[in-house]
Write a protein that holds these residues in place. Structure first.
Motif, PDB file in Angstrom:
ATOM      1  N   ARG A 237    -215.620  -8.569   7.154  1.00  0.00           N
ATOM      2  CA  ARG A 237    -214.618  -9.623   7.232  1.00  0.00           C
ATOM      3  C   ARG A 237    -214.707 -10.542   6.014  1.00  0.00           C
ATOM      4  O   ARG A 237    -215.686 -10.520   5.259  1.00  0.00           O
ATOM      5  N   ALA A 238    -213.667 -11.353   5.837  1.00  0.00           N
ATOM      6  CA  ALA A 238    -213.587 -12.235   4.672  1.00  0.00           C
ATOM      7  C   ALA A 238    -214.754 -13.218   4.604  1.00  0.00           C
ATOM      8  O   ALA A 238    -215.167 -13.645   3.521  1.00  0.00           O
ATOM      9  N   TYR A 243    -218.071  -6.797  11.177  1.00  0.00           N
ATOM     10  CA  TYR A 243    -217.472  -6.639  12.508  1.00  0.00           C
ATOM     11  C   TYR A 243    -217.691  -5.197  12.963  1.00  0.00           C
ATOM     12  O   TYR A 243    -217.344  -4.250  12.270  1.00  0.00           O
ATOM     13  N   LEU A 244    -218.286  -5.072  14.135  1.00  0.00           N
ATOM     14  CA  LEU A 244    -218.604  -3.768  14.683  1.00  0.00           C
ATOM     15  C   LEU A 244    -218.028  -3.664  16.086  1.00  0.00           C
ATOM     16  O   LEU A 244    -218.324  -4.481  16.953  1.00  0.00           O
TER      17      LEU A 244
END
Length: 315
Positions: A237-238, A243-244
């Motif tokens: 992510r930014a 993220y999983l």
């Protein structure tokens, strides 16, 4: 003029008698193969629990020192299969026999010799021209006055063995002698992997296995054997956080309810434990989302098994 490739790539030159090769860890379910692999490497690369058949596929671990590089295959426990997944697990173990230089057969020294061990001995009797090390594991569970020589001889009467080594995978007893014996048995050869590499497993696979281990540890019933985990999303992510999203597959609605727990309590316990270990292992900030899906009798579903990575054609 020849080029010194080790110097060119910044590698330390190997001695002329440097050893390298492949080692199979085989044995019955819950014999301690994954525990031994983690002990040898000094870091966790294979999940462990007190439930048999935790390992489902071949896991490669790489041990390197100044004298040798040993590439270990931690194989599923050999057992009587009851579904296609069981068939795959047995085949994953058996196909390693022809692919390695040394076979390490782990046997639980605290248990009497039985039909399962006899079956493995019959299989090993067909393996020619490969040294077989018998590792009498769980010696820490035996009385201090046990006659180790007599125990070793009882096994030599059943199988041709290059060595019998009493060990305790749990506390590391005898691991130094095992490594020394492997250093003598492996052929002269190159270093196949960089010094620092401990496994060839992709990060996604390791993460999925950690989640499955936490289910094994949290749910004290037969449900774990009906559980598979796959990573559906793996995104940076930014904000730099990973993220999983992982899917947990079960075979029955009742199993889904148990894993989720009342108000989602069990799933939170599993997620918190998995996130903490993954963050520590990979030095990552992680947002982990777990979703539980019912796939009836998935262990006999050839297509889903292939999708989850249990493809016998790739063995």
């Amino acid at each position: 003029m020849g080029i010194d490739l080790d110097a060119y790539f910044g590698h330390k030159a190997l001695s002329a008698d440097y050893r390298s090769g492949f080692v199979a860890l085989i044995g019955r379910p819950n014999a301690g193969k994954s525990t031994l692999l983690n002990q040898v490497l000094g870091q966790k690369v294979a999940i462990v629990s007190d439930k048999p058949q935790t390992t489902r596929t071949k896991i490669q671990g790489i041990y390197t020192d100044e004298k040798m590089q040993a590439i270990f295959f931690d194989t599923p426990g050999l057992h009587k299969p009851r579904h296609k997944l069981g068939d795959y697990m047995n085949k994953a173990a058996e196909t390693t026999f022809g692919d390695v230089d040394v076979i390490c057969y782990l046997a639980d020294a605290s248990q009497p010799f039985g039909g399962g061990e006899a079956h493995i001995c019959r299989q090993l009797a067909q393996v020619k021209q490969k040294p077989v090390f018998l590792l009498l594991n769980k010696m820490d569970l035996l009385p201090a006055d046990v006659d180790v020589d007599a125990l070793a001889q009882s096994w030599r009467d059943k199988l041709t063995l290059a060595a019998v080594l009493p060990i305790s995978a749990k506390d590391g007893q005898g691991v130094d002698k095992l490594l020394a014996a492997l250093g003598d048995a492996l052929p002269v050869g190159p270093r196949y992997y960089d010094d620092e590499q401990l496994t060839d497993q992709p990060e996604r696979q390791i993460m999925a296995e950690i989640i499955r281990e936490k289910i094994f540890l949290a749910v004290r019933e037969e449900i774990p054997h009906a559980v598979a985990v796959s990573i559906n999303q793996y995104q940076r992510r930014a904000n730099g956080m990973l993220y999983l999203e992982a899917f947990i597959y079960v075979e029955r609605d009742s199993q889904k309810g148990i894993i989720i727990g009342k108000g989602g309590a069990m799933l939170r316990v599993i997620g918190q434990a998995a996130r903490a270990e993954i963050e520590g292992l990979f030095a990552e900030q992680l947002y982990l989302e777990l979703r539980v899906k019912v796939k009836k009798d998935w262990r006999d579903d050839a297509w889903l098994l292939k999708t989850l990575g249990y493809d016998p054609k790739k063995l």
